[in-house]
Scaffold this motif. Sequence first.
Motif, PDB file in Angstrom:
ATOM      1  N   LEU A  54       0.826  -1.211   0.000  1.00 17.92           N
ATOM      2  CA  LEU A  54       0.000   0.000   0.000  1.00 17.92           C
ATOM      3  C   LEU A  54       0.862   1.263   0.000  1.00 17.92           C
ATOM      4  N   TYR A  55       1.937   1.262   0.798  1.00 16.81           N
ATOM      5  CA  TYR A  55       2.858   2.397   0.794  1.00 16.81           C
ATOM      6  C   TYR A  55       3.450   2.612  -0.598  1.00 16.81           C
ATOM      7  N   GLN A  56       3.873   1.521  -1.246  1.00 15.59           N
ATOM      8  CA  GLN A  56       4.482   1.624  -2.574  1.00 15.59           C
ATOM      9  C   GLN A  56       3.484   2.160  -3.597  1.00 15.59           C
ATOM     10  N   LEU A  57       2.260   1.681  -3.552  1.00 18.11           N
ATOM     11  CA  LEU A  57       1.239   2.135  -4.489  1.00 18.11           C
ATOM     12  C   LEU A  57       0.909   3.613  -4.271  1.00 18.11           C
ATOM     13  N   LYS A  58       0.846   4.013  -3.008  1.00 22.78           N
ATOM     14  CA  LYS A  58       0.567   5.418  -2.703  1.00 22.78           C
ATOM     15  C   LYS A  58       1.714   6.307  -3.177  1.00 22.78           C
ATOM     16  N   ARG A  59       2.928   5.854  -2.968  1.00 23.18           N
ATOM     17  CA  ARG A  59       4.106   6.630  -3.404  1.00 23.18           C
ATOM     18  C   ARG A  59       4.133   6.756  -4.926  1.00 23.18           C
ATOM     19  N   ARG A  60       3.730   5.688  -5.618  1.00 24.16           N
ATOM     20  CA  ARG A  60       3.702   5.735  -7.076  1.00 24.16           C
ATOM     21  C   ARG A  60       2.731   6.815  -7.556  1.00 24.16           C
ATOM     22  N   LYS A  61       1.593   6.934  -6.898  1.00 21.97           N
ATOM     23  CA  LYS A  61       0.624   7.981  -7.239  1.00 21.97           C
ATOM     24  C   LYS A  61       1.224   9.358  -6.961  1.00 21.97           C
ATOM     25  N   GLU A  62       1.876   9.515  -5.820  1.00 23.89           N
ATOM     26  CA  GLU A  62       2.487  10.794  -5.472  1.00 23.89           C
ATOM     27  C   GLU A  62       3.544  11.192  -6.498  1.00 23.89           C
ATOM     28  N   GLN A  63       4.343  10.227  -6.943  1.00 26.53           N
ATOM     29  CA  GLN A  63       5.374  10.506  -7.934  1.00 26.53           C
ATOM     30  C   GLN A  63       4.756  10.922  -9.270  1.00 26.53           C
ATOM     31  N   LYS A  64       3.660  10.287  -9.642  1.00 26.78           N
ATOM     32  CA  LYS A  64       2.966  10.647 -10.887  1.00 26.78           C
ATOM     33  C   LYS A  64       2.423  12.064 -10.803  1.00 26.78           C
ATOM     34  N   VAL A  65       1.837  12.420  -9.660  1.00 25.80           N
ATOM     35  CA  VAL A  65       1.317  13.781  -9.467  1.00 25.80           C
ATOM     36  C   VAL A  65       2.457  14.801  -9.547  1.00 25.80           C
ATOM     37  N   GLU A  66       3.596  14.483  -8.910  1.00 23.42           N
ATOM     38  CA  GLU A  66       4.753  15.378  -8.946  1.00 23.42           C
ATOM     39  C   GLU A  66       5.264  15.549 -10.377  1.00 23.42           C
ATOM     40  N   LEU A  67       5.356  14.455 -11.110  1.00 24.50           N
ATOM     41  CA  LEU A  67       5.825  14.511 -12.487  1.00 24.50           C
ATOM     42  C   LEU A  67       4.878  15.345 -13.350  1.00 24.50           C
ATOM     43  N   ASN A  68       3.588  15.146 -13.173  1.00 26.47           N
ATOM     44  CA  ASN A  68       2.605  15.923 -13.935  1.00 26.47           C
ATOM     45  C   ASN A  68       2.722  17.414 -13.617  1.00 26.47           C
ATOM     46  N   ALA A  69       3.011  17.756 -12.370  1.00 21.80           N
ATOM     47  CA  ALA A  69       3.180  19.157 -11.989  1.00 21.80           C
ATOM     48  C   ALA A  69       4.423  19.749 -12.657  1.00 21.80           C
ATOM     49  N   ILE A  70       5.485  18.970 -12.715  1.00 19.10           N
ATOM     50  CA  ILE A  70       6.709  19.438 -13.375  1.00 19.10           C
ATOM     51  C   ILE A  70       6.455  19.656 -14.864  1.00 19.10           C
ATOM     52  N   ILE A  71       5.785  18.706 -15.480  1.00 21.31           N
ATOM     53  CA  ILE A  71       5.476  18.826 -16.911  1.00 21.31           C
ATOM     54  C   ILE A  71       4.613  20.058 -17.165  1.00 21.31           C
ATOM     55  N   ALA A  72       3.606  20.270 -16.320  1.00 18.53           N
ATOM     56  CA  ALA A  72       2.742  21.438 -16.478  1.00 18.53           C
ATOM     57  C   ALA A  72       3.533  22.735 -16.335  1.00 18.53           C
ATOM     58  N   ALA A  73       4.461  22.771 -15.374  1.00 16.08           N
ATOM     59  CA  ALA A  73       5.281  23.972 -15.170  1.00 16.08           C
ATOM     60  C   ALA A  73       6.172  24.224 -16.382  1.00 16.08           C
ATOM     61  N   LEU A  74       6.732  23.181 -16.956  1.00 19.66           N
ATOM     62  CA  LEU A  74       7.572  23.328 -18.145  1.00 19.66           C
ATOM     63  C   LEU A  74       6.751  23.845 -19.327  1.00 19.66           C
ATOM     64  N   ILE A  75       5.573  23.285 -19.484  1.00 24.03           N
ATOM     65  CA  ILE A  75       4.695  23.724 -20.575  1.00 24.03           C
ATOM     66  C   ILE A  75       4.309  25.190 -20.385  1.00 24.03           C
ATOM     67  N   ASP A  76       4.021  25.587 -19.142  1.00 23.24           N
ATOM     68  CA  ASP A  76       3.679  26.988 -18.852  1.00 23.24           C
ATOM     69  C   ASP A  76       4.821  27.938 -19.217  1.00 23.24           C
ATOM     70  N   ARG A  77       6.042  27.448 -19.131  1.00 21.88           N
ATOM     71  CA  ARG A  77       7.221  28.262 -19.472  1.00 21.88           C
ATOM     72  C   ARG A  77       7.547  28.211 -20.965  1.00 21.88           C
ATOM     73  N   GLY A  78       6.717  27.488 -21.712  1.00 21.96           N
ATOM     74  CA  GLY A  78       6.905  27.425 -23.149  1.00 21.96           C
ATOM     75  C   GLY A  78       7.902  26.381 -23.613  1.00 21.96           C
ATOM     76  N   ILE A  79       8.261  25.465 -22.733  1.00 22.72           N
ATOM     77  CA  ILE A  79       9.216  24.417 -23.085  1.00 22.72           C
ATOM     78  C   ILE A  79       8.466  23.270 -23.758  1.00 22.72           C
ATOM     79  N   ASP A  80       8.984  22.843 -24.891  1.00 18.89           N
ATOM     80  CA  ASP A  80       8.384  21.739 -25.631  1.00 18.89           C
ATOM     81  C   ASP A  80       8.833  20.431 -24.967  1.00 18.89           C
TER      82      ASP A  80
END
Length: 90
Positions: A54-80
């Motif tokens: 359960l800890y591993q599955l929860k961490r995997r979700k947290e990592q996906k959310v973090e990655l999506n936030a990074i991608i969104a921030a890059l896109i907001d800055r105009g990075i392809d």
Amino acid sequence: MNQSDFLPGDLATAIQHYRCCHTCLSKAGEALMTNNFELAEKRMEDFKRSLNVLYQLKRRKEQKVELNAIIAALIDRGIDVEKVVLMRNG
């Protein structure tokens, strides 16, 4: 259990391990009441294994959310982002 803590694809596994945790705690309690310490210990080991999943599955979700936030921030800055991925994979 908060279903939003897990990725949709992991939800069935999370539910299975959540139920296992509850069952193991119950069985450990029953074994303890009859002074069957060895069985209680085995059920607690099973509990811990499922809890770790359960800890591993929860961490995997947290990592996906973090990655999506990074991608969104890059896109907001105009990075392809697709170019970055292609360059990285060479």
